[in-house]
Design a protein around this motif. Structure first.
Motif, PDB file in Angstrom:
ATOM      1  N   ASP A 132      12.831  37.318 -71.944  1.00  0.00           N
ATOM      2  CA  ASP A 132      12.869  38.248 -71.904  1.00  0.00           C
ATOM      3  C   ASP A 132      13.601  39.155 -72.357  1.00  0.00           C
ATOM      4  O   ASP A 132      13.857  38.610 -73.706  1.00  0.00           O
ATOM      5  CB  ASP A 132      13.385  38.126 -69.790  1.00  0.00           C
ATOM      6  CG  ASP A 132      14.979  36.781 -70.173  1.00  0.00           C
ATOM      7  OD1 ASP A 132      15.974  37.568 -69.496  1.00  0.00           O
ATOM      8  OD2 ASP A 132      15.221  37.798 -71.014  1.00  0.00           O
ATOM      9  N   ALA A 133      14.228  40.199 -71.638  1.00  0.00           N
ATOM     10  CA  ALA A 133      14.431  41.286 -72.873  1.00  0.00           C
ATOM     11  C   ALA A 133      16.149  41.533 -73.529  1.00  0.00           C
ATOM     12  O   ALA A 133      16.836  41.422 -74.595  1.00  0.00           O
ATOM     13  CB  ALA A 133      14.476  42.577 -71.885  1.00  0.00           C
ATOM     14  N   THR A 134      16.786  39.907 -72.521  1.00  0.00           N
ATOM     15  CA  THR A 134      17.993  39.803 -72.516  1.00  0.00           C
ATOM     16  C   THR A 134      17.813  37.710 -73.267  1.00  0.00           C
ATOM     17  O   THR A 134      18.660  37.642 -74.129  1.00  0.00           O
ATOM     18  CB  THR A 134      18.837  39.136 -71.438  1.00  0.00           C
ATOM     19  OG1 THR A 134      18.296  38.473 -70.752  1.00  0.00           O
ATOM     20  CG2 THR A 134      19.231  41.056 -71.112  1.00  0.00           C
ATOM     21  N   GLY A 135      16.219  37.833 -73.837  1.00  0.00           N
ATOM     22  CA  GLY A 135      16.520  36.899 -74.831  1.00  0.00           C
ATOM     23  C   GLY A 135      16.398  35.560 -73.925  1.00  0.00           C
ATOM     24  O   GLY A 135      16.929  34.018 -74.913  1.00  0.00           O
ATOM     25  N   ASN A 136      16.738  35.545 -72.940  1.00  0.00           N
ATOM     26  CA  ASN A 136      16.420  33.314 -72.164  1.00  0.00           C
ATOM     27  C   ASN A 136      15.311  33.498 -72.105  1.00  0.00           C
ATOM     28  O   ASN A 136      14.566  34.437 -71.333  1.00  0.00           O
ATOM     29  CB  ASN A 136      17.031  33.870 -71.031  1.00  0.00           C
ATOM     30  CG  ASN A 136      18.819  34.641 -70.978  1.00  0.00           C
ATOM     31  OD1 ASN A 136      19.288  33.465 -70.984  1.00  0.00           O
ATOM     32  ND2 ASN A 136      19.173  35.424 -70.185  1.00  0.00           N
ATOM     33  N   LEU A 137      15.004  32.387 -71.832  1.00  0.00           N
ATOM     34  CA  LEU A 137      13.578  31.782 -71.902  1.00  0.00           C
ATOM     35  C   LEU A 137      13.552  31.973 -70.061  1.00  0.00           C
ATOM     36  O   LEU A 137      14.261  31.323 -69.350  1.00  0.00           O
ATOM     37  CB  LEU A 137      13.948  30.592 -71.706  1.00  0.00           C
ATOM     38  CG  LEU A 137      12.839  30.049 -72.108  1.00  0.00           C
ATOM     39  CD1 LEU A 137      10.902  30.696 -73.396  1.00  0.00           C
ATOM     40  CD2 LEU A 137      12.488  28.196 -72.147  1.00  0.00           C
ATOM     41  N   ASP A 184      22.876  31.707 -73.654  1.00  0.00           N
ATOM     42  CA  ASP A 184      21.234  30.916 -72.826  1.00  0.00           C
ATOM     43  C   ASP A 184      22.239  30.548 -71.584  1.00  0.00           C
ATOM     44  O   ASP A 184      23.609  30.039 -71.757  1.00  0.00           O
ATOM     45  CB  ASP A 184      21.252  29.765 -73.739  1.00  0.00           C
ATOM     46  CG  ASP A 184      20.228  28.952 -73.618  1.00  0.00           C
ATOM     47  OD1 ASP A 184      19.433  29.583 -73.102  1.00  0.00           O
ATOM     48  OD2 ASP A 184      20.646  27.436 -73.402  1.00  0.00           O
ATOM     49  N   HIS A 185      21.165  30.241 -70.343  1.00  0.00           N
ATOM     50  CA  HIS A 185      21.811  29.696 -69.033  1.00  0.00           C
ATOM     51  C   HIS A 185      21.890  28.150 -69.449  1.00  0.00           C
ATOM     52  O   HIS A 185      20.400  27.696 -69.287  1.00  0.00           O
ATOM     53  CB  HIS A 185      21.403  30.041 -67.797  1.00  0.00           C
ATOM     54  CG  HIS A 185      21.770  31.166 -67.963  1.00  0.00           C
ATOM     55  ND1 HIS A 185      21.282  32.357 -68.028  1.00  0.00           N
ATOM     56  CD2 HIS A 185      23.045  31.448 -66.918  1.00  0.00           C
ATOM     57  CE1 HIS A 185      22.517  33.387 -67.238  1.00  0.00           C
ATOM     58  NE2 HIS A 185      23.267  32.854 -66.529  1.00  0.00           N
TER      59      HIS A 185
END
Ligand SMILES: [Zn+2]
Length: 97
Positions: free
Chosen positions: A89-94, A41-42
């Motif tokens: 998204d595909a990488t799990g980031n909001l 997560d960023h």
């Protein structure tokens, strides 16, 4: 699906390397509960303004590795849980739609 501006970023080798090395650094464990993590997560969310800034997007200091429940708590804890303007998204980031 990620926002158009973020797609090439999430596909970039630089991000994949950054993400992988971060997961290794935290031993693949959620930083909140130490269960196996799932989402890098960023902390400061990526926006069209900062996506070109590696100090935000590729900085381990701005990342946290979370399991899905902890990520959902972080994401929805402070907000109305019923939102249709955000998604993962595909990488799990909001991301915003
Ligand atoms: Zn967790």
């Amino acid at each position: 699906m990620a926002k158009e501006y973020a797609k090439s970023f999430y596909k970039s080798t630089a991000w994949k390397k950054c993400r992988q090395s971060y997961i290794k650094k935290v031993h693949g464990l959620c930083e909140h509960c130490s269960k196996p993590g799932y989402i890098v997560d960023h902390i400061e969310e990526i926006t069209p303004e900062n996506i070109g800034d590696p100090d935000i997007t590729l900085n381990h200091e701005n990342l946290q590795y979370l399991c899905t429940p902890c990520h959902n708590r972080k994401t929805f804890g402070k907000h109305d849980p019923i939102r249709d303007d955000v998604m993962f998204d595909a990488t799990g980031n909001l991301v915003r739609r």
